[in-house]
Design a protein around this motif. Structure first.
Motif, mmCIF file in Angstrom:
data_model
loop_
_atom_site.group_PDB
_atom_site.id
_atom_site.type_symbol
_atom_site.label_atom_id
_atom_site.label_comp_id
_atom_site.label_asym_id
_atom_site.label_seq_id
_atom_site.Cartn_x
_atom_site.Cartn_y
_atom_site.Cartn_z
ATOM 1 N N ALA A 19 0.822 -1.229 0.000
ATOM 2 C CA ALA A 19 0.000 0.000 0.000
ATOM 3 C C ALA A 19 0.844 1.263 0.000
ATOM 4 O O ALA A 19 0.545 2.236 0.670
ATOM 5 C CB ALA A 19 -0.940 -0.006 1.200
ATOM 6 N N GLY A 20 1.932 1.259 -0.793
ATOM 7 C CA GLY A 20 2.763 2.443 -0.934
ATOM 8 C C GLY A 20 3.769 2.650 0.174
ATOM 9 O O GLY A 20 4.536 3.618 0.138
ATOM 10 N N ALA A 21 3.807 1.766 1.167
ATOM 11 C CA ALA A 21 4.720 1.945 2.292
ATOM 12 C C ALA A 21 6.171 1.751 1.841
ATOM 13 O O ALA A 21 6.472 0.902 1.016
ATOM 14 C CB ALA A 21 4.387 0.954 3.400
ATOM 15 N N THR A 22 7.083 2.554 2.384
ATOM 16 C CA THR A 22 8.512 2.376 2.134
ATOM 17 C C THR A 22 9.008 1.212 2.986
ATOM 18 O O THR A 22 8.812 1.190 4.207
ATOM 19 C CB THR A 22 9.289 3.651 2.481
ATOM 20 O OG1 THR A 22 8.806 4.714 1.654
ATOM 21 C CG2 THR A 22 10.780 3.455 2.243
ATOM 22 N N LEU A 23 9.646 0.244 2.355
ATOM 23 C CA LEU A 23 10.088 -0.949 3.059
ATOM 24 C C LEU A 23 11.570 -0.844 3.405
ATOM 25 O O LEU A 23 12.345 -0.206 2.693
ATOM 26 C CB LEU A 23 9.840 -2.180 2.181
ATOM 27 C CG LEU A 23 8.379 -2.388 1.760
ATOM 28 C CD1 LEU A 23 8.257 -3.600 0.842
ATOM 29 C CD2 LEU A 23 7.480 -2.550 2.969
ATOM 30 N N PRO A 24 12.004 -1.477 4.485
ATOM 31 C CA PRO A 24 13.416 -1.411 4.879
ATOM 32 C C PRO A 24 14.303 -2.176 3.904
ATOM 33 O O PRO A 24 13.883 -3.154 3.291
ATOM 34 C CB PRO A 24 13.417 -2.066 6.260
ATOM 35 C CG PRO A 24 12.231 -2.980 6.251
ATOM 36 C CD PRO A 24 11.192 -2.270 5.429
ATOM 37 N N ASP A 25 15.543 -1.711 3.757
ATOM 38 C CA ASP A 25 16.493 -2.417 2.901
ATOM 39 C C ASP A 25 16.873 -3.752 3.545
ATOM 40 O O ASP A 25 17.024 -3.853 4.766
ATOM 41 C CB ASP A 25 17.750 -1.577 2.679
ATOM 42 C CG ASP A 25 17.473 -0.339 1.830
ATOM 43 O OD1 ASP A 25 16.397 -0.273 1.208
ATOM 44 O OD2 ASP A 25 18.330 0.565 1.801
ATOM 45 N N GLN A 89 16.110 -6.452 -0.759
ATOM 46 C CA GLN A 89 15.206 -5.314 -0.931
ATOM 47 C C GLN A 89 15.996 -4.016 -0.864
ATOM 48 O O GLN A 89 16.858 -3.861 0.003
ATOM 49 C CB GLN A 89 14.179 -5.348 0.189
ATOM 50 C CG GLN A 89 12.964 -4.474 0.004
ATOM 51 C CD GLN A 89 11.857 -4.958 0.904
ATOM 52 O OE1 GLN A 89 10.960 -5.651 0.476
ATOM 53 N NE2 GLN A 89 11.934 -4.609 2.176
ATOM 54 N N MET A 90 15.711 -3.123 -1.792
ATOM 55 C CA MET A 90 16.380 -1.824 -1.800
ATOM 56 C C MET A 90 15.403 -0.784 -2.336
ATOM 57 O O MET A 90 14.697 -1.032 -3.317
ATOM 58 C CB MET A 90 17.625 -1.870 -2.674
ATOM 59 C CG MET A 90 18.352 -0.542 -2.812
ATOM 60 S SD MET A 90 19.132 0.004 -1.277
ATOM 61 C CE MET A 90 20.537 -1.116 -1.215
ATOM 62 N N THR A 91 15.396 0.384 -1.707
ATOM 63 C CA THR A 91 14.547 1.483 -2.157
ATOM 64 C C THR A 91 15.388 2.737 -2.306
ATOM 65 O O THR A 91 16.151 3.099 -1.395
ATOM 66 C CB THR A 91 13.412 1.747 -1.156
ATOM 67 O OG1 THR A 91 12.623 0.568 -1.007
ATOM 68 C CG2 THR A 91 12.512 2.878 -1.639
ATOM 69 N N THR A 92 15.277 3.407 -3.465
ATOM 70 C CA THR A 92 15.898 4.706 -3.695
ATOM 71 C C THR A 92 14.763 5.702 -3.932
ATOM 72 O O THR A 92 13.599 5.310 -4.043
ATOM 73 C CB THR A 92 16.838 4.670 -4.907
ATOM 74 O OG1 THR A 92 16.045 4.562 -6.113
ATOM 75 C CG2 THR A 92 17.803 3.486 -4.832
ATOM 76 N N PRO A 93 15.045 6.996 -4.040
ATOM 77 C CA PRO A 93 13.953 7.942 -4.265
ATOM 78 C C PRO A 93 13.119 7.650 -5.514
ATOM 79 O O PRO A 93 11.914 7.923 -5.527
ATOM 80 C CB PRO A 93 14.686 9.287 -4.390
ATOM 81 C CG PRO A 93 15.905 9.112 -3.545
ATOM 82 C CD PRO A 93 16.328 7.690 -3.759
ATOM 83 N N ALA A 94 13.735 7.084 -6.553
ATOM 84 C CA ALA A 94 13.007 6.886 -7.807
ATOM 85 C C ALA A 94 12.694 5.427 -8.119
ATOM 86 O O ALA A 94 11.794 5.147 -8.920
ATOM 87 C CB ALA A 94 13.810 7.469 -8.978
ATOM 88 N N GLY A 199 4.565 9.240 -12.161
ATOM 89 C CA GLY A 199 4.119 9.717 -10.859
ATOM 90 C C GLY A 199 2.819 9.116 -10.390
ATOM 91 O O GLY A 199 2.295 9.493 -9.345
ATOM 92 N N GLY A 200 2.299 8.157 -11.158
ATOM 93 C CA GLY A 200 1.053 7.525 -10.760
ATOM 94 C C GLY A 200 1.229 6.621 -9.553
ATOM 95 O O GLY A 200 2.326 6.399 -9.064
ATOM 96 N N LYS A 201 0.115 6.080 -9.070
ATOM 97 C CA LYS A 201 0.134 5.208 -7.908
ATOM 98 C C LYS A 201 0.696 3.841 -8.288
ATOM 99 O O LYS A 201 0.899 3.528 -9.449
ATOM 100 C CB LYS A 201 -1.285 5.045 -7.371
ATOM 101 C CG LYS A 201 -1.906 6.337 -6.845
ATOM 102 C CD LYS A 201 -3.312 6.082 -6.343
ATOM 103 C CE LYS A 201 -4.260 5.665 -7.460
ATOM 104 N NZ LYS A 201 -5.648 5.466 -6.992
ATOM 105 N N GLY A 202 0.952 3.007 -7.281
ATOM 106 C CA GLY A 202 1.466 1.663 -7.512
ATOM 107 C C GLY A 202 0.349 0.683 -7.808
ATOM 108 O O GLY A 202 -0.312 0.763 -8.835
#
Length: 248
Positions: A19-25, A89-94, A199-202
């Motif tokens: 649901a759009g949550a940022t997940l930990p690396d 798992q990895m998340t960057t700004p984009a 920029g749309g939703k997931g």
């Protein structure tokens, strides 16, 4: 804690979405299944390969190994704990990427949904999964899509889902009356062209029973997250008749 919701029948089910949550690396699994995937992600990011070429590369990588044997300790852990197992798992700004095992409890349903700027591969490693998959053909309105049916069947061990921005982008799947485990490997933000504006939703929930054209293509309505779970969170997929136009 996983959020829960009551379906239309009153059954309480878990909402199996980030649901759009940022997940930990996470950097737990470093064997060839991941390092090979990392190489393909880098090539896609440099535009050295296309999204379709990336999917072909992931499939070829998987064909060089026995995925069930390779991931056996994680499959057993998922079954013993009754929980997903995140390997990398990895998340960057984009952009972001995740390799995990999805655990589906008996009868668990992932309601019909589609994705924005996602490329994914899912492989059944344990149990059986019933799946319906659709191509996104066109946007008919702000919350209405035209879908072409691609798959409507049971998946067994070794069967795979492959999703890009159009191909099989919308899907609906569930386990049978026993637990199931799937490899779920997806990357977000790596496609230059997207079905909807940047920029749309997931993940977006769908109602594929909304309507149909005379040629069998489905007119689906996008619905809010919680409505998707209330309506479809415990519905046996095979019990819902849909127009069919299956293509190879």
């Amino acid at each position: 804690m996983t959020k829960q919701i009551a379906t239309a029948s009153g059954k309480i089910v878990k909402m199996n979405t980030r649901a759009g949550a940022t997940l930990p690396d996470v950097d737990t699994y470093r064997e060839r299944l991941w390092t090979g995937a990392e190489t393909l992600i880098g090539a896609l990011d440099r535009r050295a390969i296309t999204p379709d070429g990336y999917i072909d590369g992931v499939r070829a990588l998987h064909e060089t190994m026995d995925l069930t044997a390779e991931l056996r300790p994680w499959i057993d852990k998922a079954l013993a704990e009754g929980e997903d197992q995140v390997l990398n798992q990895m998340t960057t700004p984009a952009k972001s990427w995740t390799m995990q095992l999805l655990y589906l409890e008996p009868g668990e349903v992932h309601p019909p949904h589609c994705h924005h700027n996602l490329i994914s591969t899912q492989v059944v490693l344990h149990g059986r999964i019933y799946a319906r998959e659709w191509d996104r053909v066109a946007r008919l309105g702000p919350d209405t899509l035209l879908l072409r049916t691609r798959t409507d069947r049971w998946f067994g061990i070794g069967d795979r889902f492959e999703t890009t921005e159009v191909s099989r982008n919308a899907h609906w799947f569930c386990a049978d009356d026993k637990p199931a485990v799937m490899l779920n490997f997806y990357i977000l933000g790596f496609q230059e062209w997207t079905f909807d504006p940047p920029g749309g939703k997931g993940r977006r929930m769908l109602d594929p029973t909304h309507g149909a054209q005379g040629d069998g293509m489905i007119v689906a309505r996008e619905v809010p997250l919680e409505e998707g779970y209330r309506r479809f969170g415990d519905v046996p997929i095979e019990s819902v008749p849909l127009p069919r136009r299956v293509v190879a």
